[in-house]
Design an enzyme around this catalytic site. Structure first.
Site, PDB file in Angstrom:
ATOM      1  N   TRP A 252      -3.589   2.169  11.066  1.00 22.81           N
ATOM      2  CA  TRP A 252      -4.782   1.780  10.299  1.00 22.81           C
ATOM      3  C   TRP A 252      -4.657   2.188   8.826  1.00 22.81           C
ATOM      4  CZ3 TRP A 252      -9.756   3.037  13.673  1.00 22.81           C
ATOM      5  CH2 TRP A 252      -9.587   2.507  14.951  1.00 22.81           C
TER       6      TRP A 252
ATOM      7  N   LYS B  93       8.268  -4.712  15.253  1.00 24.64           N
ATOM      8  CA  LYS B  93       8.340  -3.349  14.696  1.00 24.64           C
ATOM      9  C   LYS B  93       9.141  -2.449  15.647  1.00 24.64           C
ATOM     10  CE  LYS B  93       6.762  -1.862  11.444  1.00 24.64           C
ATOM     11  NZ  LYS B  93       7.292  -1.789  10.054  1.00 24.64           N
TER      12      LYS B  93
ATOM     13  N   TYR C   7       9.118   2.993   8.217  1.00 26.10           N
ATOM     14  CA  TYR C   7       7.714   3.131   8.656  1.00 26.10           C
ATOM     15  C   TYR C   7       7.430   2.195   9.815  1.00 26.10           C
ATOM     16  CZ  TYR C   7       7.583   5.752   4.435  1.00 26.10           C
ATOM     17  OH  TYR C   7       7.871   6.683   3.485  1.00 26.10           O
TER      18      TYR C   7
ATOM     19  N   THR D  31       4.565   1.788  13.554  1.00 30.29           N
ATOM     20  CA  THR D  31       3.158   1.632  13.910  1.00 30.29           C
ATOM     21  C   THR D  31       2.869   2.045  15.354  1.00 30.29           C
ATOM     22  OG1 THR D  31       1.527  -0.104  14.356  1.00 30.29           O
ATOM     23  CG2 THR D  31       3.809  -0.787  14.364  1.00 30.29           C
TER      24      THR D  31
ATOM     25  N   GLN E 175       0.830  -1.215   0.000  1.00 29.26           N
ATOM     26  CA  GLN E 175       0.000   0.000   0.000  1.00 29.26           C
ATOM     27  C   GLN E 175       0.862   1.263   0.000  1.00 29.26           C
ATOM     28  OE1 GLN E 175      -3.926  -0.393   2.213  1.00 29.26           O
ATOM     29  NE2 GLN E 175      -2.513  -1.324   3.664  1.00 29.26           N
ATOM     30  N   VAL E 176       1.766   1.348   0.960  1.00 32.20           N
ATOM     31  CA  VAL E 176       2.593   2.552   1.091  1.00 32.20           C
ATOM     32  C   VAL E 176       3.649   2.582  -0.018  1.00 32.20           C
ATOM     33  CG1 VAL E 176       4.269   3.756   2.562  1.00 32.20           C
ATOM     34  CG2 VAL E 176       2.179   2.791   3.562  1.00 32.20           C
TER      35      VAL E 176
ATOM     36  N   TYR F  83       3.951  -8.764  16.188  1.00 33.36           N
ATOM     37  CA  TYR F  83       4.088  -7.708  15.170  1.00 33.36           C
ATOM     38  C   TYR F  83       4.599  -6.424  15.821  1.00 33.36           C
ATOM     39  CZ  TYR F  83       2.629  -3.995  11.941  1.00 33.36           C
ATOM     40  OH  TYR F  83       2.587  -2.871  11.136  1.00 33.36           O
TER      41      TYR F  83
ATOM     42  N   ASP G  23      14.136 -11.180  -2.653  1.00 35.85           N
ATOM     43  CA  ASP G  23      13.479 -11.691  -1.446  1.00 35.85           C
ATOM     44  C   ASP G  23      14.142 -11.032  -0.237  1.00 35.85           C
ATOM     45  OD1 ASP G  23      12.417 -13.013   0.681  1.00 35.85           O
ATOM     46  OD2 ASP G  23      13.114 -15.013   0.073  1.00 35.85           O
TER      47      ASP G  23
ATOM     48  N   ALA H 235       7.297  -4.750   5.034  1.00 37.49           N
ATOM     49  CA  ALA H 235       7.144  -5.221   6.412  1.00 37.49           C
ATOM     50  C   ALA H 235       6.370  -6.524   6.398  1.00 37.49           C
ATOM     51  CB  ALA H 235       6.390  -4.187   7.257  1.00 37.49           C
TER      52      ALA H 235
HETATM   53  N1  LIG Z   1      -1.219  -1.818   7.166  1.00 37.79           N
HETATM   54  C1  LIG Z   1      -1.422  -1.151   8.299  1.00 37.79           C
HETATM   55  O1  LIG Z   1      -2.550  -1.042   8.805  1.00 37.79           O
HETATM   56  C2  LIG Z   1      -0.260  -0.460   8.989  1.00 37.79           C
HETATM   57  C3  LIG Z   1      -0.504   0.228  10.185  1.00 37.79           C
HETATM   58  C4  LIG Z   1       0.565   0.876  10.808  1.00 37.79           C
HETATM   59  C5  LIG Z   1       1.832   0.824  10.259  1.00 37.79           C
HETATM   60  N2  LIG Z   1       2.039   0.123   9.111  1.00 37.79           N
HETATM   61  C6  LIG Z   1       3.412   0.075   8.577  1.00 37.79           C
HETATM   62  O2  LIG Z   1       3.440   0.771   7.341  1.00 37.79           O
HETATM   63  C7  LIG Z   1       4.398   0.160   6.459  1.00 37.79           C
HETATM   64  C8  LIG Z   1       3.740  -0.162   5.137  1.00 37.79           C
HETATM   65  O3  LIG Z   1       2.633  -1.037   5.358  1.00 37.79           O
HETATM   66  P1  LIG Z   1       1.648  -1.465   4.177  1.00 37.79           P
HETATM   67  O4  LIG Z   1       0.269  -1.472   4.733  1.00 37.79           O
HETATM   68  O5  LIG Z   1       1.959  -0.698   2.955  1.00 37.79           O
HETATM   69  O6  LIG Z   1       2.111  -2.992   3.985  1.00 37.79           O
HETATM   70  P2  LIG Z   1       1.683  -4.029   2.855  1.00 37.79           P
HETATM   71  O7  LIG Z   1       0.648  -3.445   1.967  1.00 37.79           O
HETATM   72  O8  LIG Z   1       1.397  -5.311   3.571  1.00 37.79           O
HETATM   73  O9  LIG Z   1       3.022  -4.176   2.007  1.00 37.79           O
HETATM   74  C9  LIG Z   1       4.143  -4.827   2.510  1.00 37.79           C
HETATM   75  C10 LIG Z   1       5.095  -5.038   1.361  1.00 37.79           C
HETATM   76  O10 LIG Z   1       6.231  -5.768   1.853  1.00 37.79           O
HETATM   77  C11 LIG Z   1       6.554  -6.741   0.898  1.00 37.79           C
HETATM   78  N3  LIG Z   1       7.226  -7.899   1.463  1.00 37.79           N
HETATM   79  C12 LIG Z   1       6.882  -8.602   2.572  1.00 37.79           C
HETATM   80  N4  LIG Z   1       7.726  -9.625   2.730  1.00 37.79           N
HETATM   81  C13 LIG Z   1       8.613  -9.573   1.689  1.00 37.79           C
HETATM   82  C14 LIG Z   1       9.718 -10.349   1.296  1.00 37.79           C
HETATM   83  N5  LIG Z   1      10.118 -11.428   1.999  1.00 37.79           N
HETATM   84  N6  LIG Z   1      10.399  -9.994   0.183  1.00 37.79           N
HETATM   85  C15 LIG Z   1      10.011  -8.944  -0.551  1.00 37.79           C
HETATM   86  N7  LIG Z   1       8.974  -8.157  -0.231  1.00 37.79           N
HETATM   87  C16 LIG Z   1       8.285  -8.478   0.886  1.00 37.79           C
HETATM   88  C17 LIG Z   1       5.222  -7.177   0.327  1.00 37.79           C
HETATM   89  O11 LIG Z   1       5.431  -7.840  -0.890  1.00 37.79           O
HETATM   90  P3  LIG Z   1       4.240  -8.569  -1.697  1.00 37.79           P
HETATM   91  O12 LIG Z   1       3.515  -7.447  -2.383  1.00 37.79           O
HETATM   92  O13 LIG Z   1       4.946  -9.497  -2.597  1.00 37.79           O
HETATM   93  O14 LIG Z   1       3.408  -9.269  -0.657  1.00 37.79           O
HETATM   94  C18 LIG Z   1       4.504  -5.849   0.202  1.00 37.79           C
HETATM   95  O15 LIG Z   1       4.824  -5.235  -1.024  1.00 37.79           O
HETATM   96  C19 LIG Z   1       4.944  -1.048   7.209  1.00 37.79           C
HETATM   97  O16 LIG Z   1       6.126  -0.663   7.877  1.00 37.79           O
HETATM   98  C20 LIG Z   1       3.872  -1.340   8.251  1.00 37.79           C
HETATM   99  O17 LIG Z   1       4.405  -1.998   9.388  1.00 37.79           O
HETATM  100  C21 LIG Z   1       1.029  -0.499   8.442  1.00 37.79           C
END
Ligand SMILES: NC(=O)c1ccc[n+]([C@@H]2O[C@H](COP(=O)([O-])OP(=O)(O)OC[C@H]3O[C@@H](n4cnc5c(N)ncnc54)[C@H](OP(=O)(O)O)[C@@H]3O)[C@@H](O)[C@H]2O)c1
Length: 304
Positions: free
Chosen positions: A149, A128, A98, A100, A11-12, A124, A35, A59
């Site tokens: 969120w 983090k 990034y 949380t 997403q981000v 998690y 990877d 992440a």
């Molecule tokens: N989502 C939330 O509600 C939330 C809330 C607070 C903070 N955050 C933080 O915000 C940041 C961005 O979150 P997001 O929601 O954008 O996360 P996301 O949509 O789940 O995206 C995570 C990305 O990491 C990649 N990834 C995971 N494991 C991998 C691996 N082994 N090798 C290569 N790529 C890998 C995924 O690849 P694939 O596309 O191949 O799966 C995906 O592109 C993170 O630091 C998260 O902790 C998120």
């Protein structure tokens, strides 16, 4: 300049690719191309491409699954940021990371400050937090944005799940005692661009000279205001209804339930409120409300 974005399909990461396109050559390898669980492959990638800026949006974000896969969560959430920070420190480049609100203990009602005591409730959150600590202690020029969120017009998220369920069902029960601010990925990318731009940078002096650690810090990044998941869902349905979406769910169809009635493997914080003053005064901005951001994100999603 090469800009290395990890998690570029997330997403981000996806929004960062859009936002940073004018600032350099975007390197956003897919999971198949790099990877990130493979530390040697990451090292080789860095050595080959020599990025001038790293945006670490990858992440392990499956909060419940992390309870049974703590090693994978640790690699992505703690060891990878440590590795990237070590590289950034050695090369004298900036790292944006990034994080949380799940690093906080989630009790009480006042919003968390960036220096509030941490106390994660889940694997998690713990992993983090370890990532944040590694970046802070690395000596690298860094920004850590703790957000909450996260949702977007694309990807897997609460907004899209609610729209799907709202089209299928007339009634839904949704948790109403976890309080926070839903944050669009695009807002995160926009603020990141502002914070790293040479014109309004937290990382460089007004003259553009690199001031290294001077303003490296943790910042909360979320819209203004607060709601519960139930409040968020109700607003999603209300906007979708106004936009003419054919929902099965009625305005009276969403019931609020307490977290205890919706057990999950990972414990969630009840208090996800985060104070925004540090970010707003550092950048001279006023964060928009979560409702205005939802309207924009939903409009984008529904027009796709
Ligand atoms: N989502 C939330 O509600 C939330 C809330 C607070 C903070 N955050 C933080 O915000 C940041 C961005 O979150 P997001 O929601 O954008 O996360 P996301 O949509 O789940 O995206 C995570 C990305 O990491 C990649 N990834 C995971 N494991 C991998 C691996 N082994 N090798 C290569 N790529 C890998 C995924 O690849 P694939 O596309 O191949 O799966 C995906 O592109 C993170 O630091 C998260 O902790 C998120």
């Amino acid at each position: 300049m090469n800009i290395f974005i990890t998690g570029g399909n997330g997403q981000v990461g996806f929004e960062l690719q859009r936002q940073f396109a004018p600032f350099g050559t975007i390197l956003a390898p897919t999971r198949q191309e790099l990877d990130l669980t493979n530390a040697d492959a990451v090292e080789a990638y860095l050595a080959k491409h020599q990025p001038g800026l790293i945006l670490n949006a990858a992440a392990y974000t499956a909060v419940d699954k992390a309870e049974s896969e703590p090693q994978q969560a640790k690699r992505l959430n703690a060891e990878l940021p440590a590795q990237l920070a070590e590289y950034a420190a050695k090369q004298g480049i900036h790292l944006v990371h990034y994080s949380t609100d799940y690093v906080y203990p989630g009790n009480g009602e006042p919003p968390w400050q960036e220096d509030s005591p941490t106390g994660p409730l889940s694997v998690y959150g713990q992993t983090k937090l370890e990532g944040d600590e590694a970046v802070v202690n690395s000596g690298a020029s860094h920004l850590i944005f703790r957000t909450s969120w996260v949702y977007a017009a694309r990807g897997n998220n609460f907004m899209k799940t609610m729209l799907r369920l709202g089209r299928e069902r007339e009634a839904l029960s949704i948790v109403n005692d976890q309080i926070g601010a839903p944050t669009p990925a695009r807002l995160i990318a926009q603020v990141t661009a502002l914070a790293t731009s040479p014109h309004a940078s937290l990382l460089t002096s007004p003259q553009g000279a690199h001031t290294s650690q001077a303003r490296s810090a943790i910042y909360h990044l979320a819209p203004r205001g607060e709601t519960s998941w139930h409040g968020f869902a109700s607003e999603i349905f209300s906007y979708a209804r106004e936009a003419g979406d054919s929902l099965a769910i009625t305005p009276e169809g969403t019931a609020g339930i307490p977290t205890v009635d919706y057990p999950t493997p990972a414990q969630r914080p009840l208090n996800s409120r985060m104070a925004l003053g540090k970010l707003e005064s550092a950048l001279g901005i006023t964060m928009p409300t979560w409702q205005s951001q939802l309207a924009l994100t939903l409009k984008e999603h529904l027009s796709n």
